[in-house]
Enzyme design. Structure first.
Site, mmCIF file in Angstrom:
data_model
loop_
_atom_site.group_PDB
_atom_site.id
_atom_site.type_symbol
_atom_site.label_atom_id
_atom_site.label_comp_id
_atom_site.label_asym_id
_atom_site.label_seq_id
_atom_site.Cartn_x
_atom_site.Cartn_y
_atom_site.Cartn_z
ATOM 1 N N HIS A 6 -7.007 -5.654 2.274
ATOM 2 C CA HIS A 6 -5.911 -5.062 3.045
ATOM 3 C C HIS A 6 -5.378 -6.123 3.997
ATOM 4 C CE1 HIS A 6 -6.701 -0.660 2.323
ATOM 5 N NE2 HIS A 6 -7.936 -1.094 2.113
ATOM 6 N N GLY A 17 -16.176 2.622 3.737
ATOM 7 C CA GLY A 17 -14.894 3.332 3.661
ATOM 8 C C GLY A 17 -14.062 2.984 2.435
ATOM 9 N N GLN A 18 -14.715 2.470 1.391
ATOM 10 C CA GLN A 18 -13.964 2.080 0.189
ATOM 11 C C GLN A 18 -13.680 3.308 -0.678
ATOM 12 O OE1 GLN A 18 -16.041 -0.676 -2.375
ATOM 13 N NE2 GLN A 18 -14.219 -1.082 -3.613
ATOM 14 N N ASP A 29 0.852 -1.187 0.000
ATOM 15 C CA ASP A 29 0.000 0.000 0.000
ATOM 16 C C ASP A 29 0.893 1.244 0.000
ATOM 17 O OD1 ASP A 29 -3.214 0.554 0.991
ATOM 18 O OD2 ASP A 29 -1.788 2.220 1.072
ATOM 19 N N ILE A 30 0.524 2.221 -0.825
ATOM 20 C CA ILE A 30 1.343 3.428 -0.983
ATOM 21 C C ILE A 30 1.325 4.293 0.284
ATOM 22 C CG2 ILE A 30 -0.392 5.050 -1.904
ATOM 23 C CD1 ILE A 30 1.609 5.581 -4.217
ATOM 24 N N HIS A 73 -10.217 -5.117 -3.143
ATOM 25 C CA HIS A 73 -8.872 -5.326 -2.613
ATOM 26 C C HIS A 73 -8.947 -5.751 -1.159
ATOM 27 C CE1 HIS A 73 -9.947 -1.067 -2.279
ATOM 28 N NE2 HIS A 73 -9.298 -1.069 -1.123
ATOM 29 N N ASN A 90 -12.777 -3.098 2.743
ATOM 30 C CA ASN A 90 -13.730 -1.988 2.759
ATOM 31 C C ASN A 90 -14.652 -2.112 1.552
ATOM 32 O OD1 ASN A 90 -12.508 -0.850 5.051
ATOM 33 N ND2 ASN A 90 -11.006 0.232 3.799
HETATM 34 P P1 5GP Z 1 -9.745 1.619 0.397
HETATM 35 O O1 5GP Z 1 -10.005 2.827 1.230
HETATM 36 O O2 5GP Z 1 -10.377 1.720 -0.967
HETATM 37 O O3 5GP Z 1 -10.077 0.333 1.095
HETATM 38 O O4 5GP Z 1 -8.185 1.556 0.230
HETATM 39 C C1 5GP Z 1 -7.498 1.968 -0.890
HETATM 40 C C2 5GP Z 1 -6.028 1.848 -0.555
HETATM 41 O O5 5GP Z 1 -5.301 1.924 -1.763
HETATM 42 C C3 5GP Z 1 -5.494 2.948 0.371
HETATM 43 O O6 5GP Z 1 -4.934 2.357 1.542
HETATM 44 C C4 5GP Z 1 -4.440 3.653 -0.489
HETATM 45 O O7 5GP Z 1 -3.314 4.042 0.246
HETATM 46 C C5 5GP Z 1 -4.102 2.622 -1.545
HETATM 47 N N1 5GP Z 1 -3.718 3.182 -2.823
HETATM 48 C C6 5GP Z 1 -4.409 4.119 -3.544
HETATM 49 N N2 5GP Z 1 -3.774 4.394 -4.694
HETATM 50 C C7 5GP Z 1 -2.656 3.605 -4.713
HETATM 51 C C8 5GP Z 1 -1.591 3.457 -5.669
HETATM 52 O O8 5GP Z 1 -1.545 4.089 -6.728
HETATM 53 N N3 5GP Z 1 -0.623 2.537 -5.355
HETATM 54 C C9 5GP Z 1 -0.647 1.825 -4.193
HETATM 55 N N4 5GP Z 1 0.361 0.960 -3.992
HETATM 56 N N5 5GP Z 1 -1.644 1.952 -3.285
HETATM 57 C C10 5GP Z 1 -2.628 2.835 -3.536
#
Ligand code: 5GP
Ligand code: ZN
Length: 119
Positions: free
Chosen positions: A108, A99-100, A33-34, A106, A93
């Site tokens: 986590h 919270g998505q 995760d970034i 994906h 999420n």
């Molecule tokens: P969500 O809130 O949708 O469950 O989580 C999305 C996750 O994707 C976040 O933790 C965010 O840091 C990660 N993320 C978003 N864009 C990128 C990206 O371009 N590269 C990587 N490695 N992670 C990303």
């Protein structure tokens, strides 16, 4: 296999956007995760564009099962400590209330020594 040309995780899964890869096979990609919530934090995505858990169908069950079964092995390899003192957290999420933010399913997986930034 359905993919979405505008989806960031489809682009990452296709290698069009670089990522720090943890695992890759025919059906899935796992990458860091970034913006990590904990010392270890990676995401596991199907290569098929499934928007969220809300769109999961019976035919996805073998792949999702494989992803869940692999998660603990990758968690250990990435630096999570062994159960029961260590461990990790798995979160999916789903939707706005869930919270998505990225609308490509994906998983986590995060852990490592506390404190964590989130969770
Ligand atoms: P969500 O809130 O949708 O469950 O989580 C999305 C996750 O994707 C976040 O933790 C965010 O840091 C990660 N993320 C978003 N864009 C990128 C990206 O371009 N590269 C990587 N490695 N992670 C990303
Ligand atoms: Zn996608």
């Amino acid at each position: 296999m359905h993919t979405d040309p505008d989806c960031i995780f489809c682009k990452i899964a296709a290698g069009k956007i670089p990522s720090k890869k943890v695992h890759e096979d025919d059906g899935m990609l796992a990458f860091h995760d970034i913006n990590p919530w904990a010392p270890v934090h990676f995401l596991m995505v199907p290569k098929e564009h499934i928007p969220s858990m809300a769109q999961v169908e019976e035919r996805h069950a073998p792949l999702l099962g494989r992803m869940l079964a692999l998660a603990p092995k990758l968690a250990m390899r990435e630096g999570c400590r062994p159960y029961p003192e260590g461990g990790f957290r798995i979160v999916i999420n789903t939707g706005d209330d869930g919270g998505q933010e990225v609308h490509h399913l994906h998983i986590h997986v995060y852990g490592g020594p506390r404190p964590w930034k989130r969770g």
